[in-house]
Scaffold this motif. Sequence first.
Motif, PDB file in Angstrom:
ATOM      1  N   HIS A 349       0.817  -1.219   0.000  1.00  0.00           N
ATOM      2  CA  HIS A 349       0.000   0.000   0.000  1.00  0.00           C
ATOM      3  C   HIS A 349       0.852   1.271   0.000  1.00  0.00           C
ATOM      4  N   ALA A 350       2.041   1.197  -0.565  1.00  0.00           N
ATOM      5  CA  ALA A 350       2.976   2.340  -0.515  1.00  0.00           C
ATOM      6  C   ALA A 350       2.370   3.603  -1.110  1.00  0.00           C
ATOM      7  N   LEU A 351       1.536   3.457  -2.130  1.00  0.00           N
ATOM      8  CA  LEU A 351       0.981   4.636  -2.794  1.00  0.00           C
ATOM      9  C   LEU A 351      -0.043   5.362  -1.941  1.00  0.00           C
ATOM     10  N   GLU A 352      -0.456   4.761  -0.827  1.00  0.00           N
ATOM     11  CA  GLU A 352      -1.354   5.465   0.098  1.00  0.00           C
ATOM     12  C   GLU A 352      -0.602   6.442   0.976  1.00  0.00           C
ATOM     13  N   SER A 353       0.710   6.311   0.999  1.00  0.00           N
ATOM     14  CA  SER A 353       1.523   7.257   1.761  1.00  0.00           C
ATOM     15  C   SER A 353       1.724   8.524   0.943  1.00  0.00           C
ATOM     16  N   PRO A 354       1.684   9.707   1.572  1.00  0.00           N
ATOM     17  CA  PRO A 354       1.981  10.950   0.844  1.00  0.00           C
ATOM     18  C   PRO A 354       3.380  10.947   0.217  1.00  0.00           C
ATOM     19  N   LEU A 355       4.252  10.074   0.718  1.00  0.00           N
ATOM     20  CA  LEU A 355       5.609   9.993   0.180  1.00  0.00           C
ATOM     21  C   LEU A 355       5.704   9.047  -1.000  1.00  0.00           C
ATOM     22  N   GLY A 356       4.669   8.268  -1.256  1.00  0.00           N
ATOM     23  CA  GLY A 356       4.724   7.292  -2.336  1.00  0.00           C
ATOM     24  C   GLY A 356       5.751   6.220  -2.041  1.00  0.00           C
TER      25      GLY A 356
END
Length: 358
Positions: A349-356
Amino acid sequence: MSSSFLHQRQQQQQLLSNPSPTSPRSLLNQQRSTISLFSRTGLLLLLSLMVVLGVFFPWIGVFSGFGSNQSSDLKWREYTLAEAVSFVGKNNGSVIVCAVSQPYLPFLSNWLISVSRQKHQENVLVIAEDYATLYKVNRKWPGHAVLVPPAPDAQTAHKFGSQGFFNFTSRRPRHLLNILELGYSVMYNDVDMVWLKDPFPYLQGYHDVYFTDDMTAVKPLNHSSDLPAPGKKGRTYICSCMIFLRPTSGAKRVLKKWIEELQLQPWSKKAKSNDQPGFNWALNKTAGEVDLYLLPQAAFPSGGLYFKNETWVQETKGLHVIIHNNYITGFDKKIKRFHDFGLWLVDDHALESPLGRL
């Protein structure tokens, strides 16, 4: 004189009488010969221009990009805490703060995914404890990281029990006090935490300081919100990794006492201390003057309870709000434990982080 000489003389007189012709076209019209685009000379000039542009034009973008990164880095290097807090706290007057050095960036991203799921990511301020983290976060998520100089030694800041770790964590109360002085409420989290629910509804009333118990002993679901009794060492065992403070004189008094306690008990090879004992002494010594609030254990359990007492976890299922991955040291061990409990979110789910993706 020949007629050709007289014609040239007339052209020179016209030029002298009008030294600033209105356009190049007017000069060209005065010339008896012009260079055609399709003449041999014109084609050679055009070819030369194309070669020059082909060689040098790509470098313009390179140097432009290089200068842009440098300019961006300088901007964030000069970004002040007051500017950063004003930016992230503009919506509701509260700031969610974490302090991060470069080795903890994967944990930061994991924590941010869980915060984003509760719609609070825009209030997050990352206090970068090295310039690599400052630039990394602000390039991917502009405005959400700030460095309060001087930066501690990044090589030792992540090793629990080291002097570098003490220097890193002992800066925490100063950061929080500065934010309160700016008039904002502040929640502090370590980034080895995961949010399962929104914690803000649990900040009931208008107390000065909210905190969690770091003990593994099970409390009744309706336990008191008062500061617990001191333990064997004469002080309480409150966790300094999840704190919420309102901008009151009482909260500021606790933070000033915390800073004082850290100065009285510095790190040494014999006493490899960290910031948590100082926080507990500050709470104990100001308890009669400050409105303190212990958050419910079922909602904010220690890692020693949540990860090691399966029976309790089942009995309190659905009540958990923030899970803290403490009572264990080492990046790999923490990540494995998060994996085992389905709390390591970065891989899928990395793309859910604002940092991508980092």
